[in-house]
Each structure stands twice: as C-alpha cells, then as structure tokens.
Scaffold this motif. Structure first.
Motif, PDB file in Angstrom:
ATOM      1  N   HIS A  58       0.675  -1.106  -0.235  1.00 42.04           N
ATOM      2  CA  HIS A  58       0.033  -0.229   0.031  1.00 42.04           C
ATOM      3  C   HIS A  58       0.405   1.702   0.101  1.00 42.04           C
ATOM      4  N   LYS A  59       2.008   1.448   0.222  1.00 47.20           N
ATOM      5  CA  LYS A  59       3.355   2.630   0.090  1.00 47.20           C
ATOM      6  C   LYS A  59       3.369   2.602  -1.197  1.00 47.20           C
ATOM      7  N   ARG A  60       2.861   1.712  -1.960  1.00 51.91           N
ATOM      8  CA  ARG A  60       3.223   2.354  -3.674  1.00 51.91           C
ATOM      9  C   ARG A  60       2.309   2.083  -4.483  1.00 51.91           C
ATOM     10  N   VAL A  61       0.867   1.538  -3.822  1.00 50.10           N
ATOM     11  CA  VAL A  61      -0.711   1.545  -4.564  1.00 50.10           C
ATOM     12  C   VAL A  61      -1.033   2.994  -4.588  1.00 50.10           C
ATOM     13  N   ALA A  62      -2.127   3.290  -5.008  1.00 56.25           N
ATOM     14  CA  ALA A  62      -2.846   4.526  -4.789  1.00 56.25           C
ATOM     15  C   ALA A  62      -4.037   3.859  -5.395  1.00 56.25           C
ATOM     16  N   TYR A  63      -5.319   4.223  -4.983  1.00 56.41           N
ATOM     17  CA  TYR A  63      -6.784   3.536  -4.893  1.00 56.41           C
ATOM     18  C   TYR A  63      -8.078   4.174  -5.121  1.00 56.41           C
ATOM     19  N   VAL A  64      -8.581   4.266  -5.659  1.00 56.74           N
ATOM     20  CA  VAL A  64      -8.888   4.991  -5.903  1.00 56.74           C
ATOM     21  C   VAL A  64     -11.567   4.700  -6.167  1.00 56.74           C
ATOM     22  N   PRO A  65     -12.045   3.786  -5.372  1.00 59.20           N
ATOM     23  CA  PRO A  65     -13.152   3.074  -5.883  1.00 59.20           C
ATOM     24  C   PRO A  65     -13.783   4.285  -6.100  1.00 59.20           C
ATOM     25  N   GLY A  91       4.066  10.092   3.122  1.00 61.25           N
ATOM     26  CA  GLY A  91       4.899  10.675   3.489  1.00 61.25           C
ATOM     27  C   GLY A  91       5.274  11.375   2.113  1.00 61.25           C
ATOM     28  N   THR A  92       4.563  11.548   0.747  1.00 64.69           N
ATOM     29  CA  THR A  92       4.700  12.936  -0.151  1.00 64.69           C
ATOM     30  C   THR A  92       4.428  14.027   0.650  1.00 64.69           C
ATOM     31  N   ASP A 143       3.405   3.999  -7.772  1.00 65.66           N
ATOM     32  CA  ASP A 143       3.944   3.019  -8.968  1.00 65.66           C
ATOM     33  C   ASP A 143       2.590   2.817  -9.464  1.00 65.66           C
ATOM     34  N   LEU A 144       1.873   2.032  -8.479  1.00 63.48           N
ATOM     35  CA  LEU A 144       0.561   1.167  -9.602  1.00 63.48           C
ATOM     36  C   LEU A 144      -0.774   2.354  -9.017  1.00 63.48           C
ATOM     37  N   ARG A 195       3.302   7.839 -19.346  1.00 65.67           N
ATOM     38  CA  ARG A 195       3.883   7.969 -19.650  1.00 65.67           C
ATOM     39  C   ARG A 195       5.359   8.590 -18.611  1.00 65.67           C
ATOM     40  N   GLU A 196       5.325   8.522 -16.990  1.00 62.93           N
ATOM     41  CA  GLU A 196       6.319   8.713 -16.060  1.00 62.93           C
ATOM     42  C   GLU A 196       7.257   6.685 -15.570  1.00 62.93           C
ATOM     43  N   GLY A 197       6.294   5.979 -16.679  1.00 61.85           N
ATOM     44  CA  GLY A 197       6.073   4.790 -16.247  1.00 61.85           C
ATOM     45  C   GLY A 197       5.520   3.518 -15.310  1.00 61.85           C
ATOM     46  N   LYS A 198       4.370   5.180 -14.587  1.00 66.64           N
ATOM     47  CA  LYS A 198       3.518   4.035 -13.485  1.00 66.64           C
ATOM     48  C   LYS A 198       2.667   2.869 -14.102  1.00 66.64           C
TER      49      LYS A 198
END
Length: 304
Positions: free
Chosen positions: A75-82, A105-106, A149-150, A177-180
C-alpha cells in the motif's frame, strides 16, 4: 517487468465461487482495462489485490509481494480510487488530501495545487457538503498527488462530468509516461478504449479474453455500408455476415473480422460505388461476448 500478477485466483463465499481461476498480468508502464457486467468479479478481484479479502486459492502478487501477507508494504506504493468514495464528514477536502499525502510520505505541494485547480475542486469545504462528483475529485487528487507506482481505479469517474473525465484520462496518460502502471475497471467503454494498452474481459468469475485491443478485434464485427452498380446477390448466404438492412441506395450489414476479406471480394464483383466502414469498438466486443447470455445490458457494465 511485471508489476501485478494473479495466478489461478479463486475466491469463494460459502458455496458461491465469485472468482474462478483468474489470471491477469499488468506490466510496468502499462494501462490494463478490466471490464465485465455486474457480478462478474471485477471488484472482488480488486479487493483481493488490495488485501481486503483473502483468496481461497491461487495467488495475487504486486511488486512481487503477496497481496494478503504484505498488504501494508504494498500500500505504500499503490493509490486506489473506488467508484463511491466515503470521506470523513468533518474534514475539508484539502485536509483529506493532506492526510493521504502525509500517510504516503509525499510533500509535493505544487502538484497538489495543480491538481486541485485542474479538477476544479474547492478544498475548503467540509466533505459532508460535497456531491458524489466532488468526493471522487478529492480521491483522484489525493491519488495523483501521491508518487504511486501502481494506480488501481474501480469506476473512478463515476459522478464526474465529461470535462472532468477528460482531465482524468490526461492524468492517467501522464502517469503512464512516467512509467507508472494502471489497473482500470470502468463501465465507460470509450474510456477503456482510449486509455488501455491491454484489456481483460471477466464473466462469471473467469477471464474469458485478454489481450491488446488489436488482438481482440477479431472478436468483433465491422459495420459496413455498401452501394454497388448491381444488386448484391447471395449476401445472406455468406459466412460471417449479420444484420443486413436496406439503407437508401445501399446495404448496411456487419461482418466478422475473420470473414471480411472474403466478403469484400464477393461484394466487389457487383461494382462498388460507395463503401463506408466503421471500426469495431470495445462496446461491440463486449456485447458480442454477452449477447444471449442474459448478463448484458444496454447501459454497459458496472462493478460487483
């Protein structure tokens, strides 16, 4: 590089098998479209990927980690929108966005402000006063402001107007484009068609087709409008021809992709005057899979 992979993913609720051996793969810098009718298993799959549900059998891995055991790390590297965002009613939209950014942490305030402006969001209002569309905007701003990242989107533009849908699509393309990587479950088939590199179609808990849109085009029918010098004979006897209708001076009909060459050779014998071809759309592809099954509907697809 593979970012997300499920292998023979199965989820049972009592005797009901919601997922039945789901295999999917999302690579780095790839946008994967995930479509299917209500109850097909899309949202159940996403809940397993997020570590909310534990798979009965098979495995789900993100960044090479187990989706259930390593959920906190993932979850530190995932963003989720329901598709239906619930927010803290007494916090403002800006406070919710800041909270999510802090948790991740951003601290990119410039990106935060740019996204708030893009999505036309008033961040000073309490969340309890927001419409459904504005709640979606809060979640989308928080997701895109993170350095994930995802991105996992489950009907993310539900409640947004067409202009905001367009802004969402632009941001998804920028993330690519940012590689995500992006997993997009959407009932807006034109959105999936515009954005996605690869599509998975799920039905009754099983992935029944997967591939690039180009690879899946063979499953659809191309719409043709043809005018000829002489009447076309025996058209209804040709393999792969459907829904023949008289249209003005010509004929309108559909042709299976794999039969297009032979049908055109037959039609051209009668002296072509006019030929119009409409490329198959994802909606054509979807309806072809589900027609006659009782699971398709006129308004597209939804979540589980």
């Amino acid at each position: 590089m593979t970012i997300l992979r499920t292998t023979d993913l199965t989820k049972k609720f009592g005797n009901f098998k919601a997922l039945d051996g789901v295999n999917m793969e999302v690579n780095e810098g790839e946008i994967y479209g995930f479509i299917g009718p209500n109850g097909a298993g899309k949202s159940t799959t996403i809940r397993v990927l997020l570590g909310v549900l534990k798979a009965t059998e098979g495995e789900a891995k993100i960044f090479g980690l187990d989706a259930w055991k390593d959920a906190v790390e993932i979850h530190k590297r995932v963003a989720y929108v329901p598709g239906d965002v619930n927010l803290w009613p007494n916090l403002t939209g800006g406070e919710v966005i800041d909270l999510f950014m802090k948790l991740r942490g951003t601290t990119n305030k410039n990106r935060r402000e740019e996204l708030i402006e893009l999505f036309k969001l008033d961040p000073t209002k309490k969340c309890r006063t927001y419409s459904k569309g504005n709640r979606q905007k809060v979640a989308l701003v928080a997701a895109f402001a993170s350095d994930a990242d995802l991105y996992i989107f489950d009907e993310p533009t539900s409640g947004l107007d067409p202009l905001m849908e367009n802004i969402f699509q632009n941001r998804v393309n920028e993330a690519k484009r940012e590689g995500k990587s992006v997993l997009l479950s959407s009932h807006i088939l034109s959105e999936v068609e515009k954005l996605c590199d690869k599509v998975g179609i799920i039905r009754e808990g099983r992935i029944i087709e997967t591939g690039t849109l180009k690879e899946l085009r063979h499953l659809t029918r191309t719409q043709l409008l043809v005018e000829t010098k002489q009447p076309i004979l025996s058209l209804n006897e040709l393999k792969g021809v459907y829904d023949i209708e008289k249209k003005g001076e010509g004929l309108s009909f559909q042709v299976d992709g794999e039969e297009l060459d032979s049908v055109m050779k037959h039609v051209s014998q009668f002296g072509l005057i006019k030929l119009e071809s409409s490329p198959p759309t994802l909606e054509d592809l979807f309806m072809r899979h589900y027609e006659g099954s009782g699971t398709a509907s006129n308004n597209g697809v939804g979540g589980v």
